[in-house]
Design a protein around this motif. Structure first.
Motif, PDB file in Angstrom:
ATOM      1  N   ASP A 186       0.838  -1.040  -0.210  1.00 46.87           N
ATOM      2  CA  ASP A 186      -0.019   0.300   0.476  1.00 46.87           C
ATOM      3  C   ASP A 186       0.620   1.376   0.167  1.00 46.87           C
ATOM      4  OD1 ASP A 186      -2.224  -1.642   0.225  1.00 46.87           O
ATOM      5  OD2 ASP A 186      -2.205  -1.338   2.825  1.00 46.87           O
ATOM      6  N   VAL A 187       2.193   0.774  -0.237  1.00 50.13           N
ATOM      7  CA  VAL A 187       3.429   2.552  -0.165  1.00 50.13           C
ATOM      8  C   VAL A 187       3.503   2.053  -1.371  1.00 50.13           C
ATOM      9  CG1 VAL A 187       5.088   3.464   0.874  1.00 50.13           C
ATOM     10  CG2 VAL A 187       3.553   1.621   2.328  1.00 50.13           C
ATOM     11  N   PRO A 188       3.318   2.808  -2.708  1.00 44.94           N
ATOM     12  CA  PRO A 188       3.805   3.277  -3.819  1.00 44.94           C
ATOM     13  C   PRO A 188       5.052   3.391  -4.228  1.00 44.94           C
ATOM     14  CG  PRO A 188       1.384   4.103  -3.807  1.00 44.94           C
ATOM     15  CD  PRO A 188       1.956   3.568  -2.463  1.00 44.94           C
ATOM     16  N   PHE A 189       5.967   4.207  -3.310  1.00 45.73           N
ATOM     17  CA  PHE A 189       7.598   5.025  -3.179  1.00 45.73           C
ATOM     18  C   PHE A 189       7.717   3.397  -2.511  1.00 45.73           C
ATOM     19  CE2 PHE A 189      11.201   6.580  -2.031  1.00 45.73           C
ATOM     20  CZ  PHE A 189      11.263   7.579  -3.024  1.00 45.73           C
ATOM     21  N   MET A 190       7.456   2.980  -1.892  1.00 45.85           N
ATOM     22  CA  MET A 190       8.091   1.927  -1.537  1.00 45.85           C
ATOM     23  C   MET A 190       8.111   0.608  -2.838  1.00 45.85           C
ATOM     24  SD  MET A 190      10.195   1.320   1.012  1.00 45.85           S
ATOM     25  CE  MET A 190      11.104  -0.154   1.818  1.00 45.85           C
ATOM     26  N   ASN A 191       7.022   0.638  -3.304  1.00 44.69           N
ATOM     27  CA  ASN A 191       6.968  -0.917  -4.102  1.00 44.69           C
ATOM     28  C   ASN A 191       8.294  -0.170  -5.475  1.00 44.69           C
ATOM     29  OD1 ASN A 191       4.905  -1.310  -2.972  1.00 44.69           O
ATOM     30  ND2 ASN A 191       3.221  -0.641  -4.370  1.00 44.69           N
ATOM     31  N   HIS A 192       8.502   0.455  -6.024  1.00 42.74           N
ATOM     32  CA  HIS A 192       9.065   1.481  -6.761  1.00 42.74           C
ATOM     33  C   HIS A 192      10.665   1.310  -6.186  1.00 42.74           C
ATOM     34  CE1 HIS A 192      11.186   3.874  -9.886  1.00 42.74           C
ATOM     35  NE2 HIS A 192      11.111   4.912  -9.060  1.00 42.74           N
ATOM     36  N   MET A 193      10.543   1.362  -4.857  1.00 44.34           N
ATOM     37  CA  MET A 193      12.271   1.430  -4.281  1.00 44.34           C
ATOM     38  C   MET A 193      12.965  -0.265  -4.148  1.00 44.34           C
ATOM     39  SD  MET A 193      13.502   4.363  -3.965  1.00 44.34           S
ATOM     40  CE  MET A 193      12.646   4.685  -5.655  1.00 44.34           C
ATOM     41  N   LEU A 194      11.549  -0.833  -4.371  1.00 44.88           N
ATOM     42  CA  LEU A 194      11.868  -2.698  -4.453  1.00 44.88           C
ATOM     43  C   LEU A 194      12.538  -3.160  -5.159  1.00 44.88           C
ATOM     44  CD1 LEU A 194       9.206  -3.044  -0.807  1.00 44.88           C
ATOM     45  CD2 LEU A 194      12.117  -3.147  -0.991  1.00 44.88           C
ATOM     46  N   ASP A 195      11.512  -2.887  -6.463  1.00 43.93           N
ATOM     47  CA  ASP A 195      11.697  -3.068  -6.900  1.00 43.93           C
ATOM     48  C   ASP A 195      12.971  -3.326  -7.961  1.00 43.93           C
ATOM     49  OD1 ASP A 195      10.829  -4.159  -9.703  1.00 43.93           O
ATOM     50  OD2 ASP A 195      10.491  -2.331 -10.831  1.00 43.93           O
ATOM     51  N   LEU A 196      13.809  -1.449  -7.849  1.00 43.20           N
ATOM     52  CA  LEU A 196      14.904  -1.261  -8.086  1.00 43.20           C
ATOM     53  C   LEU A 196      15.839  -2.134  -7.433  1.00 43.20           C
ATOM     54  CD1 LEU A 196      14.499   2.924  -8.057  1.00 43.20           C
ATOM     55  CD2 LEU A 196      15.004   1.158 -10.195  1.00 43.20           C
ATOM     56  N   PHE A 197      15.772  -1.898  -6.083  1.00 51.58           N
ATOM     57  CA  PHE A 197      16.689  -3.759  -5.076  1.00 51.58           C
ATOM     58  C   PHE A 197      16.893  -4.143  -5.707  1.00 51.58           C
ATOM     59  CE2 PHE A 197      16.415  -5.881  -1.975  1.00 51.58           C
ATOM     60  CZ  PHE A 197      17.585  -6.591  -1.391  1.00 51.58           C
ATOM     61  N   THR A 198      15.875  -4.940  -6.286  1.00 49.26           N
ATOM     62  CA  THR A 198      15.627  -6.176  -6.966  1.00 49.26           C
ATOM     63  C   THR A 198      16.553  -6.358  -8.197  1.00 49.26           C
ATOM     64  OG1 THR A 198      13.592  -6.204  -6.070  1.00 49.26           O
ATOM     65  CG2 THR A 198      14.107  -8.201  -7.714  1.00 49.26           C
ATOM     66  N   LYS A 199      15.791  -5.668  -8.982  1.00 46.56           N
ATOM     67  CA  LYS A 199      16.969  -5.670 -10.692  1.00 46.56           C
ATOM     68  C   LYS A 199      18.163  -5.580 -10.235  1.00 46.56           C
ATOM     69  CE  LYS A 199      16.157  -5.444 -15.239  1.00 46.56           C
ATOM     70  NZ  LYS A 199      15.501  -6.501 -16.000  1.00 46.56           N
ATOM     71  N   HIS A 200      18.321  -4.820  -9.613  1.00 45.84           N
ATOM     72  CA  HIS A 200      19.982  -3.911  -9.825  1.00 45.84           C
ATOM     73  C   HIS A 200      20.733  -5.155  -8.695  1.00 45.84           C
ATOM     74  CE1 HIS A 200      20.102  -0.427 -11.819  1.00 45.84           C
ATOM     75  NE2 HIS A 200      18.693   0.104 -11.453  1.00 45.84           N
ATOM     76  N   GLY A 201      20.310  -5.546  -8.345  1.00 41.68           N
ATOM     77  CA  GLY A 201      20.681  -7.037  -7.483  1.00 41.68           C
ATOM     78  C   GLY A 201      20.702  -8.402  -7.991  1.00 41.68           C
ATOM     79  N   HIS A 202      20.385  -8.507  -8.862  1.00 42.96           N
ATOM     80  CA  HIS A 202      19.749  -9.681  -9.999  1.00 42.96           C
ATOM     81  C   HIS A 202      18.625 -10.795  -8.676  1.00 42.96           C
ATOM     82  CE1 HIS A 202      21.662  -8.203 -13.544  1.00 42.96           C
ATOM     83  NE2 HIS A 202      22.584  -7.459 -12.267  1.00 42.96           N
ATOM     84  N   PHE A 203      18.107 -10.401  -7.758  1.00 41.02           N
ATOM     85  CA  PHE A 203      17.349 -11.121  -7.202  1.00 41.02           C
ATOM     86  C   PHE A 203      16.056 -11.650  -7.592  1.00 41.02           C
ATOM     87  CE2 PHE A 203      19.480  -7.881  -4.172  1.00 41.02           C
ATOM     88  CZ  PHE A 203      20.998  -8.874  -3.993  1.00 41.02           C
ATOM     89  N   ASP A 204      15.453 -12.438  -7.411  1.00 40.05           N
ATOM     90  CA  ASP A 204      13.974 -12.054  -7.014  1.00 40.05           C
ATOM     91  C   ASP A 204      13.277 -12.362  -5.467  1.00 40.05           C
ATOM     92  OD1 ASP A 204      14.317 -13.351  -9.743  1.00 40.05           O
ATOM     93  OD2 ASP A 204      13.850 -15.058  -9.311  1.00 40.05           O
TER      94      ASP A 204
END
Length: 202
Positions: A40-58
């Motif tokens: 329910d926190v749109p900005f956090m969604n965005h930051m977690l998406d970036l974290f995942t993409k740049h860390g090559h995590f799932d």
């Protein structure tokens, strides 16, 4: 919580339900940068998406919280769950590089993240943002997330925002750098035999 803390399949998942939040989270260290983030926190969604993409995590997060009060409990509990999953997924930590230091520019902003997967939880956080909010997201929530993540993952985490004048860019640089630093620190180094510590345990 469930997990497989081996180099071949380093993953974990958790369900955490309190009077304030209901969170389901799964984390794969050796992933492909795939994220499914629903909070329910749109900005956090965005930051977690970036974290995942740049860390090559799932990373998959499904979080409902009392955002009618504010974002605090949701952001805090996501940090707790992600930290616990990271710790579980890494298992005995054999063969990991352990340390990483990443500088990351985002336009005019420059962030630095240094990590030691040490089993000693600590956060040093040096950041001054031009504004107290990005949209409806309070910038003090960045500290809250990072501290709870470091605490539950039992890692030493240093985060420095060296400069910048756009608050969104500055926070975005932090999360991208966090992903890249964590990717490096958790990566397997074939030269490392056992645990990378003279103590013989982390």
């Amino acid at each position: 919580m469930s997990g497989t803390g081996t180099a071949e399949g380093r993953s974990a998942s958790i369900e955490r339900k309190t009077g304030e939040t209901d969170i389901k989270l799964s984390f794969q260290v050796d992933g492909s940068g795939i994220s499914e983030i629903a909070t329910d926190v749109p900005f956090m969604n965005h930051m977690l998406d970036l974290f995942t993409k740049h860390g090559h995590f799932d990373l998959k997060v499904d979080a409902d919280g009392d955002v009618h009060v504010d974002d605090h409990h949701t952001v805090e509990d996501i940090g707790i769950c992600l930290g616990q999953c990271l710790r579980e997924a890494l298992g005995d930590k054999k063969g990991i590089k352990r340390y990483a230091n990443v500088f990351l520019p985002m336009d005019e902003a420059l962030a630095q993240v240094a990590i030691d997967i040490s089993n000693r939880p600590h956060l040093e956080y040096r950041a001054e943002y031009p504004s107290a909010q990005v949209g409806t997201f309070s910038t003090e929530m960045v500290h809250e997330f990072l501290w709870k993540f470091a605490l539950e993952a039992r890692i030493t985490l240093h985060v420095i925002v060296h400069y910048g004048h756009n608050t969104h860019h500055m926070i975005e640089a932090v999360f991208k750098a966090l992903g890249r630093a964590l990717d490096e620190a958790t990566s397997i180094d074939p030269r490392v035999k056992g645990v990378p510590s003279t103590k013989g345990v982390l």
